[in-house]
Design a protein around this motif. Structure first.
Motif, PDB file in Angstrom:
ATOM      1  N   GLY A  50      14.582  53.336  13.793  1.00 44.84           N
ATOM      2  CA  GLY A  50      15.802  52.505  14.148  1.00 44.84           C
ATOM      3  C   GLY A  50      15.580  51.222  14.671  1.00 44.84           C
ATOM      4  O   GLY A  50      14.547  50.488  14.774  1.00 44.84           O
ATOM      5  N   GLU A  90      28.470  53.468  14.842  1.00 48.47           N
ATOM      6  CA  GLU A  90      27.025  53.300  13.626  1.00 48.47           C
ATOM      7  C   GLU A  90      28.059  54.570  12.469  1.00 48.47           C
ATOM      8  O   GLU A  90      27.577  55.973  13.290  1.00 48.47           O
ATOM      9  CB  GLU A  90      25.984  53.264  14.459  1.00 48.47           C
ATOM     10  CG  GLU A  90      25.020  54.057  13.709  1.00 48.47           C
ATOM     11  CD  GLU A  90      24.617  52.584  12.102  1.00 48.47           C
ATOM     12  OE1 GLU A  90      23.704  52.787  11.367  1.00 48.47           O
ATOM     13  OE2 GLU A  90      24.761  51.785  12.901  1.00 48.47           O
ATOM     14  N   LYS A  91      27.970  54.484  11.848  1.00 52.15           N
ATOM     15  CA  LYS A  91      28.391  55.531  10.916  1.00 52.15           C
ATOM     16  C   LYS A  91      29.634  56.169  11.121  1.00 52.15           C
ATOM     17  O   LYS A  91      29.073  57.196  11.269  1.00 52.15           O
ATOM     18  CB  LYS A  91      26.862  56.113  10.251  1.00 52.15           C
ATOM     19  CG  LYS A  91      25.804  55.040   9.290  1.00 52.15           C
ATOM     20  CD  LYS A  91      24.960  56.417   8.531  1.00 52.15           C
ATOM     21  CE  LYS A  91      24.259  54.938   8.100  1.00 52.15           C
ATOM     22  NZ  LYS A  91      22.998  54.364   8.794  1.00 52.15           N
ATOM     23  N   SER A 124      19.809  58.065  19.398  1.00 50.87           N
ATOM     24  CA  SER A 124      20.999  58.443  19.076  1.00 50.87           C
ATOM     25  C   SER A 124      20.699  59.946  18.453  1.00 50.87           C
ATOM     26  O   SER A 124      19.820  60.561  18.421  1.00 50.87           O
ATOM     27  CB  SER A 124      21.328  57.590  17.964  1.00 50.87           C
ATOM     28  OG  SER A 124      20.588  57.960  16.545  1.00 50.87           O
ATOM     29  N   PRO A 125      21.424  60.427  18.233  1.00 50.59           N
ATOM     30  CA  PRO A 125      21.588  61.748  17.656  1.00 50.59           C
ATOM     31  C   PRO A 125      20.175  61.934  15.772  1.00 50.59           C
ATOM     32  O   PRO A 125      20.100  63.012  16.428  1.00 50.59           O
ATOM     33  CB  PRO A 125      23.052  62.314  16.809  1.00 50.59           C
ATOM     34  CG  PRO A 125      23.682  61.961  18.106  1.00 50.59           C
ATOM     35  CD  PRO A 125      23.175  60.363  18.632  1.00 50.59           C
ATOM     36  N   ARG A 126      21.110  60.865  15.426  1.00 52.27           N
ATOM     37  CA  ARG A 126      19.508  60.599  14.673  1.00 52.27           C
ATOM     38  C   ARG A 126      18.645  60.171  15.296  1.00 52.27           C
ATOM     39  O   ARG A 126      17.519  60.476  13.798  1.00 52.27           O
ATOM     40  CB  ARG A 126      19.847  59.285  13.515  1.00 52.27           C
ATOM     41  CG  ARG A 126      21.254  59.263  13.362  1.00 52.27           C
ATOM     42  CD  ARG A 126      21.409  58.019  11.660  1.00 52.27           C
ATOM     43  NE  ARG A 126      21.731  56.591  12.189  1.00 52.27           N
ATOM     44  CZ  ARG A 126      20.942  55.840  11.477  1.00 52.27           C
ATOM     45  NH1 ARG A 126      20.759  56.272  10.508  1.00 52.27           N
ATOM     46  NH2 ARG A 126      20.627  54.429  11.791  1.00 52.27           N
ATOM     47  N   GLY A 127      18.255  60.522  16.293  1.00 51.69           N
ATOM     48  CA  GLY A 127      16.806  60.119  16.692  1.00 51.69           C
ATOM     49  C   GLY A 127      16.529  58.914  16.599  1.00 51.69           C
ATOM     50  O   GLY A 127      15.150  58.568  17.366  1.00 51.69           O
ATOM     51  N   GLU A 128      16.827  57.678  16.602  1.00 50.26           N
ATOM     52  CA  GLU A 128      16.746  56.604  16.557  1.00 50.26           C
ATOM     53  C   GLU A 128      17.448  55.780  17.523  1.00 50.26           C
ATOM     54  O   GLU A 128      18.663  55.951  18.244  1.00 50.26           O
ATOM     55  CB  GLU A 128      17.709  55.702  14.684  1.00 50.26           C
ATOM     56  CG  GLU A 128      16.259  57.011  13.729  1.00 50.26           C
ATOM     57  CD  GLU A 128      17.127  55.873  12.993  1.00 50.26           C
ATOM     58  OE1 GLU A 128      17.929  55.023  12.994  1.00 50.26           O
ATOM     59  OE2 GLU A 128      16.373  56.751  11.559  1.00 50.26           O
ATOM     60  N   GLU A 156      20.005  52.669  17.625  1.00 53.46           N
ATOM     61  CA  GLU A 156      20.173  52.414  16.920  1.00 53.46           C
ATOM     62  C   GLU A 156      20.941  50.514  18.009  1.00 53.46           C
ATOM     63  O   GLU A 156      21.332  49.777  18.702  1.00 53.46           O
ATOM     64  CB  GLU A 156      22.041  52.880  17.285  1.00 53.46           C
ATOM     65  CG  GLU A 156      21.784  54.295  16.534  1.00 53.46           C
ATOM     66  CD  GLU A 156      21.193  54.146  15.519  1.00 53.46           C
ATOM     67  OE1 GLU A 156      21.572  53.512  14.920  1.00 53.46           O
ATOM     68  OE2 GLU A 156      21.349  55.658  14.836  1.00 53.46           O
TER      69      GLU A 156
END
Length: 357
Positions: free
Chosen positions: A85, A158-159, A189-193, A195
């Motif tokens: 991230g 984010e997105k 985050s849910p993306r593993g990053e 942010e």
């Protein structure tokens, strides 16, 4: 004030071009995308720049940029072991940023109008961060800012899965050291990053002032091949005619740049076109918005709205090459020539042979 350029990532959306190079080094208007970011920071008077690199492409980025003397700046390189991230990249670079404000610039962004107005919006002691925004038709692909009736930022997402705002963060930010304290509190985050939008939102939640400025001119996220071609078009549209190479029995119309050491013979050129040193154009047609890299060859062929990287070659094509990107030393040839078109994206050292009709 310091600069921070992020030049990591794997560039999966630009494959096969990025199988063999950093996405930030893909040439646009015959200059690496990364060079434009350095120029914007340097034009703001920033001389100390931290560059975050990845294990896959870090050496290539360092070889390209060097110590910074060619740009009139000083580079410090920091390795981000994994792409966790943008806020993680800031966390990785923190020991080299110290307690100074800094401008963070994503190395695969391209914009005109400069970023000086971002610095003008910053007031020491009053502003925790300043961010650049631009209106986009597909905000779900970006981090976006929701603005209140006064045009102030109320929240960042984010997105977003659903439409909440057309205002995208373009990847240029001015931060004070307060951002480091917020990043220390972040969870992935849910993306593993980690942010950067969450970090900026944290500044707002903590009661600090975050200002926004709009991009002046145009902005491109050069993450996909079609974006590269459009960015190349936009850069070349600002070109001024400069003929330093050799031109023999050829017709040149419009804004055309031919570097010293390049040769154009018995050809028709319609600008804007950039032709780098060592390139050879012979018995050919080169149309608008085309960049021809160093030592590239266009012989008995037609090409327009395309990027040919260093050492790429097209020869004896029966159709016009259009809206295409050829990687370094890629080769495309045929046996006869007619006026139709091909559209291709070839990675480095690829070869294609096509038969005439």
């Amino acid at each position: 004030m310091k600069g921070l350029i992020l030049s990591g990532g794997k560039g999966t959306r630009l494959r096969p071009l990025t199988h063999t190079r950093a996405k930030q080094l893909v040439p646009i208007g015959n200059r690496a995308n990364l060079d434009y970011a350095v120029d914007d920071l340097s034009d703001m008077g920033i001389r100390d720049i931290v560059v975050v690199i990845s294990p896959e492409t870090g050496t290539e980025v360092q070889n390209h940029l060097g110590d910074g003397s060619a740009y009139g700046v000083n580079f410090t390189y920091v390795l981000q072991d994994q792409p966790l991230g943008l806020a993680h990249a800031v966390k990785t670079a923190r020991p080299h940023l110290g307690e100074e404000p800094f401008v963070m610039y994503l190395g695969d962004n391209l914009l005109t109008g400069g970023i000086g107005h971002l610095l003008e919006a910053y007031h020491e002691g009053e502003t925790a961060a300043c961010i650049l925004l631009t209106e986009v038709p597909n905000p779900q692909s970006f981090g976006v800012a929701v603005l209140d009736e006064q045009g102030q930022i109320s929240r960042l997402i984010e997105k977003p899965a659903e439409y909440v705002s057309p205002w995208a963060l373009v990847g240029v930010y001015l931060f004070t050291p307060l951002i480091h304290k917020v990043i220390e509190t972040l969870q992935p985050s849910p993306r593993g990053e980690l942010e950067i939008t969450d970090a900026i939102q944290g500044l707002i939640d903590w009661g600090f002032t975050v200002r926004s400025e709009k991009v002046r001119g145009w902005w491109k996220d050069t993450g996909k091949p079609e974006d590269l071609l459009d960015a190349n078009r936009l850069v070349l549209s600002r070109l001024e005619r400069n003929i330093a190479g050799t031109v023999e029995e050829s017709e040149l119309v419009g804004e055309i740049e031919i570097a010293a050491g390049a040769v154009v013979r018995n050809s028709r050129l319609r600008g804007p076109i950039s032709i780098a040193a060592g390139a050879v154009i012979e018995n050919a047609y080169v149309g608008p918005y085309t960049s021809i890299g160093q030592n590239a060859v266009v012989k008995d062929a037609e090409v327009e709205y395309s990027i040919l990287m260093q050492g790429a070659q097209i020869r004896h094509l029966s159709r016009r090459l259009d809206a295409s990107i050829l990687g370094e030393e890629a080769w495309m040839g045929g046996r006869s020539r007619k006026s139709h078109s091909y559209q291709v994206i070839l990675g480095d050292r690829s070869s294609v042979v096509v038969d005439g009709e």
